[in-house]
Design a protein around this motif. Structure first.
Motif, PDB file in Angstrom:
ATOM      1  N   UNK A   1      39.395  23.880  46.740  1.00  0.00           N
ATOM      2  CA  UNK A   1      39.170  25.267  47.120  1.00  0.00           C
ATOM      3  C   UNK A   1      37.704  25.629  47.205  1.00  0.00           C
ATOM      4  N   UNK A   2      37.412  26.859  46.873  1.00  0.00           N
ATOM      5  CA  UNK A   2      36.079  27.433  47.062  1.00  0.00           C
ATOM      6  C   UNK A   2      35.307  27.511  45.753  1.00  0.00           C
ATOM      7  N   UNK A   3      33.993  27.474  45.889  1.00  0.00           N
ATOM      8  CA  UNK A   3      33.136  27.723  44.733  1.00  0.00           C
ATOM      9  C   UNK A   3      33.203  29.175  44.281  1.00  0.00           C
ATOM     10  N   UNK A   4      33.715  30.065  45.140  1.00  0.00           N
ATOM     11  CA  UNK A   4      33.905  31.469  44.771  1.00  0.00           C
ATOM     12  C   UNK A   4      32.637  32.076  44.186  1.00  0.00           C
ATOM     13  N   UNK A   5      31.580  32.102  44.995  1.00  0.00           N
ATOM     14  CA  UNK A   5      30.334  32.724  44.556  1.00  0.00           C
ATOM     15  C   UNK A   5      30.589  34.135  44.020  1.00  0.00           C
ATOM     16  N   UNK A   6      31.579  34.793  44.616  1.00  0.00           N
ATOM     17  CA  UNK A   6      32.004  36.112  44.128  1.00  0.00           C
ATOM     18  C   UNK A   6      33.507  36.191  44.263  1.00  0.00           C
ATOM     19  N   UNK A   7      34.190  36.756  43.258  1.00  0.00           N
ATOM     20  CA  UNK A   7      35.632  36.969  43.302  1.00  0.00           C
ATOM     21  C   UNK A   7      35.942  38.201  42.477  1.00  0.00           C
ATOM     22  N   UNK A   8      36.668  39.158  43.057  1.00  0.00           N
ATOM     23  CA  UNK A   8      36.906  40.426  42.381  1.00  0.00           C
ATOM     24  C   UNK A   8      38.369  40.726  42.089  1.00  0.00           C
ATOM     25  N   UNK A   9      39.273  40.245  42.945  1.00  0.00           N
ATOM     26  CA  UNK A   9      40.669  40.653  42.842  1.00  0.00           C
ATOM     27  C   UNK A   9      41.338  40.032  41.622  1.00  0.00           C
ATOM     28  N   UNK A  10      41.217  38.716  41.469  1.00  0.00           N
ATOM     29  CA  UNK A  10      41.797  38.057  40.291  1.00  0.00           C
ATOM     30  C   UNK A  10      41.085  38.520  39.023  1.00  0.00           C
ATOM     31  N   UNK A  11      39.766  38.712  39.123  1.00  0.00           N
ATOM     32  CA  UNK A  11      38.995  39.169  37.961  1.00  0.00           C
ATOM     33  C   UNK A  11      39.486  40.524  37.459  1.00  0.00           C
ATOM     34  N   UNK A  12      39.958  41.377  38.388  1.00  0.00           N
ATOM     35  CA  UNK A  12      40.460  42.695  37.984  1.00  0.00           C
ATOM     36  C   UNK A  12      41.695  42.581  37.104  1.00  0.00           C
ATOM     37  N   UNK A  13      42.400  41.446  37.194  1.00  0.00           N
ATOM     38  CA  UNK A  13      43.561  41.198  36.333  1.00  0.00           C
ATOM     39  C   UNK A  13      43.170  40.472  35.048  1.00  0.00           C
TER      40      UNK A  13
END
Length: 362
Positions: free
Chosen positions: A315-327
């Motif tokens: 998958x991705x390095x996910x430099x930024x991720x907000x949706x899963x983090x909100x959970x």
């Protein structure tokens, strides 16, 4: 897990899977409900090796950019959205988007995953202008954007058909479409968890139209909430049928529902359940070249195990991720961390683009 099929049935289906024969709904149920996890892992890993015999695992450097968290859908599984008029809602300015892209470029990324809520103030023309801005200002950036529910929403706001919206977004600079918003592609489940989103048929038709217009897409499944095993398999069959028709999907990404801070609530997906779904996905989706591990939801160690249970991509390095983090789930890895995790699992890391073309030599 209680065995509802006998050992002979399990072994018969296992032999069928191991000889690369296409599995039926009943076959998948037999394996899902009665096969041991070690057997499933062995079958899925051998299926993966038939498509990817080299000891290589791919990954992509990109950033999830959420253009807005304002959404009128009110999905019961989502901890990220704010209703229109609710405190805490935002919409990115072009300056903010540009800063995020420049940070991505500085880290070696050449792609953003652009998605947002169903914001009534941000329709098709808004996003066309945003795509033009990105293309003109950052021509090296690949925009992987707008899940099928968003595209159906844009079409409704603009009074246009889905093919017209896809064509306009592509002309403005959209390069590929993510598989978000699939949840479970069964309308009973969709009505229970996301009644304001598009139907199963509409989701599939967006992907069909994208493929017909030359856009590659991914496919996803979010599981572990109100669906049954039969409904999970129905989801996989719908994807397999469309892939037979168009050959437009590059990869499949399953991940477990994260219940914290959501209206739906419930339990978190266990590692065993995740690996079981992953293996069944690899075995059923015989026309998908790539299956992706989900370290963002499951963490480093389970993602590493995934590489021996059917996954060939990290998958991705996910430099930024907000949706899963909100959970409340906040696993993080930079590119060196991703490469080390793949290496430690026994594979060679190789960076790729969205279409799975390799960006470094083997």
């Amino acid at each position: 897990m209680s065995a509802i099929f006998d050992h002979a049935q399990v072994l018969a289906v296992a032999r069928k899977a191991d000889s690369a024969q296409r599995l039926t709904m009943e076959d998948a149920l037999i394996l899902a409900e009665s096969a041991s996890l070690p057997l499933l892992g062995s079958l899925a890993h051998r299926a993966r090796l038939r498509k990817h015999p080299a000891p290589v695992v791919t990954y992509v450097v990109d950033r999830n950019v959420n253009s807005t968290n304002i959404c009128q859908c009110g999905c019961r599984f989502c901890a990220f959205f704010k209703a229109p008029g609710q405190a805490g809602g935002y919409s990115l300015t072009r300056e903010e988007l540009g800063q995020k892209i420049e940070e991505t470029l500085a880290l070696g990324g050449r792609q953003i995953l652009l998605q947002g809520g169903h914001n009534p103030d941000m329709g098709l023309e808004y996003y066309e202008a945003l795509l033009h801005f990105v293309r003109e200002t950052y021509p090296d950036i690949h925009v992987h954007g707008f899940s099928p529910p968003e595209i159906v929403y844009f079409a409704g706001l603009a009074g246009l058909t889905v093919p017209e919206v896809v064509a306009r977004l592509k002309a403005a600079g959209l390069a590929s479409i993510p598989g978000g918003g699939a949840e479970i592609l069964v309308d009973r489940v969709r009505q229970a968890v996301a009644p304001a989103k598009c139907s199963t048929a509409e989701w599939l038709d967006v992907m069909r139209q994208a493929h017909l217009q030359g856009l590659r897409t991914t496919a996803t499944m979010m599981f572990g909430h109100v669906e049954t095993w039969a409904e999970r398999i129905e989801h996989l069959l719908a994807l397999r049928d469309l892939q037979d028709e168009t050959r437009g999907f590059t990869a499949f990404i399953p991940w477990g529902f994260q219940p914290d801070n959501t209206a739906l609530g419930g339990r978190k997906c266990s590692p065993q359940e995740y690996l079981r779904v992953l293996t069944i996905s690899r075995l059923m989706l015989d026309n998908f070249l790539s299956v992706q591990a989900s370290w963002v939801t499951m963490g480093r160690e389970i993602a590493q195990a995934s590489l021996w249970y059917g996954a060939n991509d990290f998958g991705s390095t996910m430099i930024e991720e907000n949706v899963v983090a909100a959970a409340g789930v906040r696993f993080r890895m930079d590119e060196p961390g991703v490469r080390q995790a793949i290496t430690d699992a026994g594979f060679k890391p190789v960076r790729r683009a969205m279409d799975y073309s390799l960006l470094e030599s083997l």
